[in-house]
Design a protein around this motif. Structure first.
Motif, PDB file in Angstrom:
ATOM      1  N   GLU A 161       0.835  -1.201   0.000  1.00  0.00           N
ATOM      2  CA  GLU A 161       0.000   0.000   0.000  1.00  0.00           C
ATOM      3  C   GLU A 161       0.865   1.244   0.000  1.00  0.00           C
ATOM      4  O   GLU A 161       0.529   2.252  -0.627  1.00  0.00           O
ATOM      5  N   ASN A 206       0.510   5.239  -2.336  1.00  0.00           N
ATOM      6  CA  ASN A 206      -0.142   6.182  -1.453  1.00  0.00           C
ATOM      7  C   ASN A 206      -0.025   7.588  -2.017  1.00  0.00           C
ATOM      8  O   ASN A 206       0.892   8.326  -1.698  1.00  0.00           O
ATOM      9  N   SER A 254      -8.113   1.806  -4.492  1.00  0.00           N
ATOM     10  CA  SER A 254      -9.170   1.422  -3.548  1.00  0.00           C
ATOM     11  C   SER A 254      -9.095  -0.061  -3.221  1.00  0.00           C
ATOM     12  O   SER A 254      -9.281  -0.454  -2.073  1.00  0.00           O
ATOM     13  N   GLY A 275      -6.345  -0.654  -0.874  1.00  0.00           N
ATOM     14  CA  GLY A 275      -6.743  -0.127   0.431  1.00  0.00           C
ATOM     15  C   GLY A 275      -7.709  -1.051   1.140  1.00  0.00           C
ATOM     16  O   GLY A 275      -7.566  -1.315   2.337  1.00  0.00           O
ATOM     17  N   VAL A 326      -7.681  10.616   6.181  1.00  0.00           N
ATOM     18  CA  VAL A 326      -7.250   9.544   5.285  1.00  0.00           C
ATOM     19  C   VAL A 326      -5.803   9.792   4.920  1.00  0.00           C
ATOM     20  O   VAL A 326      -5.501  10.629   4.074  1.00  0.00           O
ATOM     21  N   THR A 327      -4.878   9.120   5.595  1.00  0.00           N
ATOM     22  CA  THR A 327      -3.468   9.298   5.244  1.00  0.00           C
ATOM     23  C   THR A 327      -2.956   8.154   4.392  1.00  0.00           C
ATOM     24  O   THR A 327      -1.888   8.239   3.817  1.00  0.00           O
ATOM     25  N   LYS A 328      -3.700   7.051   4.340  1.00  0.00           N
ATOM     26  CA  LYS A 328      -3.349   5.971   3.432  1.00  0.00           C
ATOM     27  C   LYS A 328      -4.635   5.292   2.970  1.00  0.00           C
ATOM     28  O   LYS A 328      -5.649   5.383   3.631  1.00  0.00           O
ATOM     29  N   PRO A 329      -4.588   4.627   1.821  1.00  0.00           N
ATOM     30  CA  PRO A 329      -5.816   4.064   1.249  1.00  0.00           C
ATOM     31  C   PRO A 329      -6.619   3.201   2.226  1.00  0.00           C
ATOM     32  O   PRO A 329      -7.845   3.236   2.221  1.00  0.00           O
ATOM     33  N   SER A 330      -5.924   2.457   3.119  1.00  0.00           N
ATOM     34  CA  SER A 330      -6.676   1.544   3.975  1.00  0.00           C
ATOM     35  C   SER A 330      -7.466   2.279   5.055  1.00  0.00           C
ATOM     36  O   SER A 330      -8.355   1.704   5.668  1.00  0.00           O
ATOM     37  N   PRO A 376     -10.952   3.049   2.136  1.00  0.00           N
ATOM     38  CA  PRO A 376     -10.672   2.726   0.736  1.00  0.00           C
ATOM     39  C   PRO A 376     -11.556   3.477  -0.255  1.00  0.00           C
ATOM     40  O   PRO A 376     -11.066   3.950  -1.275  1.00  0.00           O
ATOM     41  N   VAL A 377     -12.836   3.607   0.044  1.00  0.00           N
ATOM     42  CA  VAL A 377     -13.719   4.291  -0.907  1.00  0.00           C
ATOM     43  C   VAL A 377     -13.357   5.763  -0.980  1.00  0.00           C
ATOM     44  O   VAL A 377     -13.230   6.343  -2.065  1.00  0.00           O
ATOM     45  N   ALA A 436     -10.546   7.060  -0.361  1.00  0.00           N
ATOM     46  CA  ALA A 436      -9.230   7.197  -0.996  1.00  0.00           C
ATOM     47  C   ALA A 436      -9.378   7.280  -2.507  1.00  0.00           C
ATOM     48  O   ALA A 436      -8.739   8.109  -3.163  1.00  0.00           O
ATOM     49  N   GLY A 437     -10.232   6.432  -3.073  1.00  0.00           N
ATOM     50  CA  GLY A 437     -10.463   6.462  -4.514  1.00  0.00           C
ATOM     51  C   GLY A 437     -11.083   7.794  -4.926  1.00  0.00           C
ATOM     52  O   GLY A 437     -10.683   8.405  -5.920  1.00  0.00           O
ATOM     53  N   LEU A 459      -8.556  10.625  -4.899  1.00  0.00           N
ATOM     54  CA  LEU A 459      -7.713  10.593  -6.099  1.00  0.00           C
ATOM     55  C   LEU A 459      -8.417  11.275  -7.256  1.00  0.00           C
ATOM     56  O   LEU A 459      -7.845  12.097  -7.972  1.00  0.00           O
ATOM     57  N   ARG A 460      -9.689  10.914  -7.423  1.00  0.00           N
ATOM     58  CA  ARG A 460     -10.458  11.475  -8.529  1.00  0.00           C
ATOM     59  C   ARG A 460     -10.552  12.990  -8.380  1.00  0.00           C
ATOM     60  O   ARG A 460     -10.330  13.730  -9.337  1.00  0.00           O
ATOM     61  N   SER A 475      -7.316  14.720  -9.158  1.00  0.00           N
ATOM     62  CA  SER A 475      -7.044  14.715 -10.590  1.00  0.00           C
ATOM     63  C   SER A 475      -7.903  15.761 -11.295  1.00  0.00           C
ATOM     64  O   SER A 475      -7.433  16.473 -12.194  1.00  0.00           O
ATOM     65  N   SER A 497      -6.433  19.132 -10.813  1.00  0.00           N
ATOM     66  CA  SER A 497      -5.286  19.358 -11.684  1.00  0.00           C
ATOM     67  C   SER A 497      -5.747  19.671 -13.105  1.00  0.00           C
ATOM     68  O   SER A 497      -5.227  20.571 -13.770  1.00  0.00           O
ATOM     69  N   GLU A 498      -6.769  18.910 -13.553  1.00  0.00           N
ATOM     70  CA  GLU A 498      -7.334  19.160 -14.882  1.00  0.00           C
ATOM     71  C   GLU A 498      -7.892  20.568 -14.946  1.00  0.00           C
ATOM     72  O   GLU A 498      -7.676  21.305 -15.909  1.00  0.00           O
ATOM     73  N   GLU A 528     -11.394  14.358   3.109  1.00  0.00           N
ATOM     74  CA  GLU A 528     -10.036  14.098   3.551  1.00  0.00           C
ATOM     75  C   GLU A 528      -9.708  14.744   4.895  1.00  0.00           C
ATOM     76  O   GLU A 528      -8.959  14.193   5.689  1.00  0.00           O
TER      77      GLU A 528
END
Lengths: 439, 312
Positions: free
Chosen positions: A96, A100, A367, A370, B36-40, B43-44, B46-47, B50-51, B54, B57-58, B274
């Motif tokens: 993981e 990250n 995900s 994770g 949320v410092t790591k995906p675990s 998890p949802v 975290a995804g 990311l989106r 991104s 940035s776009e 976050e």
């Protein structure tokens, strides 16, 4: 003659008290060893063959250890499950760390930067500096994918090495257990072999961390993995081979390493390959339809041979690597419109047949990792709780309580004092009797 | 249930470890400000994070594109404005020449021709305007001047195309950034020829300028009139092109407010997913610290009790 038996009884009582004190002292000495099973002196009233059935004292018969095989077995199984879950959580947590993005180690920045550079090129399709930027960011993206794939491969090799180490340890322990079994069998008739049994239990417990085992201890001793591999039969051990093992061998560190090596890492590498393949193929499709500054056409990325390995082989095409002029921005042969650059830039938000964009695909990949870690962590907590509960049960049955031993010591102290006192009284009485005779 | 020393110590140790872990987690949240410092951790989320990042940035890239487009459009508008004025001046000069021809002492044709020639060269410069080093009136031919004057014959030819060089300023929102000379400086009209057949005739700025100059030189009034009329029509074309650019600018403004709104929305979405509620996190930190202290105190006290203290 009448006092003889009394003296004998008192003497036997004092000896029994001394033995009991030895056992108590032994218990206290070993109180801090979690693998030690507390012992108790077994005594029995001596055989009676006197007149009127008057008892003749106490006989020390042996020493017993307090253990409950069922509780021990359940504890060992929980230990296996917890060890396995911990190992799994640890390995997955390491992986993981590679992805990250919150800490800046993931791929998302390289991906968005790469596609953004095509927007800049679309502003000025004849620009060489913008082309240099596209090339640099393309190289950064390729390197990022390659390095992540290599890290995963390295993790896989580490897991494999772990598997071999685990098997080695299992075999070493099996051999020791077999040796101990031989010793126990030879020494048990004479000296009970309680501490040898304790040592064997400790070894089996250590073995359980690696793989869950089933133990059969009757007239024959047999140890096998939960998955059915025979490890020890009486005093003969059988080596386990790492070849062809799957996680069905039984819960434990070995199974965790096998799962990591054969299930999780290949799954992650495949997902990474798919993402790499998607990006390179789609960009190439749009790029090779466009024209570069020289008016010719070429791929942007080196075309991957297949989905598998696409991440490891992620690279710019030889043409683009050698000369940024070969980067196409336009769709017309003159090469200075911005059709191709605009189309490539839009790939970032383009959705595929299942409605996922490149970023959605990457997000879902992260995900997955994770949630795999999260599930493993939850399992550790769950198994730890169970293990704790069973350990407490086992300790409750087999553990040494110093308070209890101390009270027992008082008890034996009193009975010794009582017997000694009795001897004194008998001695006085004898003297009186002797005093009666010999005038 | 029997209790042994080992059990007691193990339990105390376990409780202390749990309390420490709780405090460590609380510390991590407070100092990083993130849930949320790591995906675990989630998890949802975290995804989603990311989106969102991104998209941010776009969005920033689209803003950059938009500023580029706005700058270019404004420049183009000014260039077209200058050219409109120049053509208008040329027509006025032609009118003066006509007026002078009617006077008893007409000025020499040369003066007028020279002036119009000068205007023509200025117009050539305007049509070959560059923004950021790239030609803007030649469509996608941005590296070479779209209007080339033959040094000998003086004929000006157009070497460009009408690519509007669209740029994406938001997802799926391309904005044209150019109007080519093909559109702004020429048009076709239908004319009946000698046989009464309709014919398509091209009317082009520099061609008309050349015709005007030769007409003035040779003093042919009807030709001068004709050229003036056509040049007027061309100024209308330039105005239409300017209006088009104006439209693009309006669209750009509306996209800009979309981008700003999107930026704010993403930012608050990110915070929600976050960021940790600092008040709650600090409360948890304090609570977990107290919990640890209590556990340590209790643990220390329990291990003091033993029957050995009481036996004489």
């Amino acid at each position: 003659m009448l006092f003889g038996p009394v003296l004998n009884t008192a003497m036997k009582a004092m000896m029994a008290s001394q033995y009991a004190l030895s056992v108590a002292s032994n218990n206290i000495a070993n109180a801090n060893n979690p693998d030690f099973t507390r012992q108790r002196l077994i005594t029995r009233p001596s055989h009676v063959d006197t007149a009127w059935g008057i008892g003749t004292g106490v006989d020390v018969v042996g020493v017993e250890a307090f253990r409950d095989h069922l509780v021990e077995t359940r504890y060992r199984n929980a230990l296996s499950a917890r060890s396995g879950a911990e190992m799994q959580a640890g390995r997955l947590s390491d992986i993981e760390g590679l992805f990250n993005d919150a800490n800046g180690t993931g791929l998302s920045k390289q991906i968005t930067n790469f596609f953004n550079s095509f927007h800049d090129l679309a502003q000025d399709p004849a620009s060489m500096p913008y082309r240099e930027q596209v090339r640099t960011r393309g190289i950064a993206l390729a390197d990022a994918f390659k390095s992540k794939d290599r890290e995963l491969s390295k993790a896989r090799t580490d897991a494999d090495r772990s598997v071999n180490w685990d098997v080695q340890e299992i075999n070493r322990l099996s051999r020791e257990i077999a040796g101990l079994t031989a010793q126990i069998k030879s020494e048990e008739p004479t000296n009970g072999a309680l501490e040898l049994r304790d040592r064997r239990v400790a070894l089996v417990k250590e073995l359980s961390e690696y793989v869950q085992v089933d133990e059969v201890d009757g007239s024959e001793y047999q140890l096998s993995t939960q998955g059915g591999h025979l490890l020890v039969v009486n005093n003969v051990s059988q080596d386990l081979t790492a070849q062809g093992l799957t996680s069905s061998v039984g819960a434990g560190k070995l199974a965790a390493d096998l799962e990591t090596r054969d299930n999780f890492i290949p799954k992650y590498q495949a997902a990474l390959d798919e993402l790499a393949y998607r990006i390179t193929t789609r960009v190439n499709e749009l790029h090779s339809a466009g024209y570069n500054l020289d008016g010719t056409q070429n791929n942007f990325f080196a075309a991957p041979a297949a989905v598998s390995g696409a991440a490891n082989n992620f690279a710019l095409s030889a043409e683009v690597l050698g000369d940024p002029r070969r980067i196409a921005a336009g769709n017309l042969t003159s090469g200075t419109d911005n059709g191709a650059a605009t189309a490539i830039a839009a790939v970032l938000s383009e959705t595929d047949a299942s409605g996922r964009s490149v970023m959605d695909q990457y997000g879902s990949f992260v995900s997955t990792i994770g949630s795999d870690v999260s599930v493993a962590d939850a399992k550790v907590v769950e198994q730890s709780a169970l293990e704790t509960q069973l350990e407490n049960r086992r300790q409750s049955i087999s553990g040494v309580s110093i308070d209890e031993e101390t009270l027992q010591i008082s008890q034996f102290q009193r009975s010794y004092q009582a017997s000694a006192q009795l001897l004194q009284v008998v001695d006085e009485l004898l003297q009186v009797t002797l005093g009666m005779v010999g005038r | 249930m029997r209790l042994t020393e080992t059990m007691r110590y193990e339990n105390v140790l376990r409780d202390i470890t749990t309390a420490q872990q709780r405090m460590y987690r609380a510390q991590e949240q407070v100092s990083s400000g993130k849930k949320v410092t790591k995906p675990s951790d989630d998890p949802v989320a975290a995804g989603d994070i990311l989106r969102i990042r991104s998209e941010q940035s776009e969005n920033a890239q689209y803003s950059r594109n938009l500023s580029f487009v706005t700058g270019k459009l404004q420049f183009t508008d000014n260039a077209l404005g200058s050219m409109h004025d120049l053509v208008h001046r040329a027509v006025e000069v032609a009118a003066s020449s006509l007026g002078s021809m009617d006077t008893p002492n007409p000025d020499p044709a040369d003066t007028y021709v020279q002036e119009i020639n000068g205007i023509r060269d200025e117009l050539l410069g305007g049509a070959n305007s560059q923004y950021g080093g790239r030609y803007i009136f030649g469509g996608s031919a941005i590296t070479q001047p779209p209007y080339v004057k033959d040094p000998i014959s003086g004929v000006v030819t157009f070497n460009g195309n009408s690519d509007p060089m669209a740029l994406d300023v938001n997802r799926g929102v391309p904005l044209n950034t150019q109007v080519s000379g093909f559109e702004a400086l020429r048009f076709t009209e239908t004319v009946t020829d000698q046989n009464g057949q309709p014919q398509q005739v091209e009317v082009e700025l520099f061609d008309q300028m050349a015709k005007l100059m030769s007409a003035i030189q040779s003093g042919q009034k009807p030709q001068i009139d004709e050229a003036m009329r056509k040049l007027d029509a061309i100024t209308e074309k330039i105005d239409i092109a300017r209006a088009k650019i104006g439209n693009y600018e309006t669209r750009a403004t509306s996209v800009e407010s979309d981008l700003v709104a999107a930026k704010l929305a993403r930012s608050s979405e990110l915070t929600e997913k976050e960021a940790v509620d600092l008040a709650a996190a600090i409360t948890e930190l304090t609570a977990s610290q107290q919990n640890l202290e209590a556990t340590l105190a209790v643990g220390a006290n329990i291990s003091k009790i033993s029957i050995l203290d009481y036996l004489k």
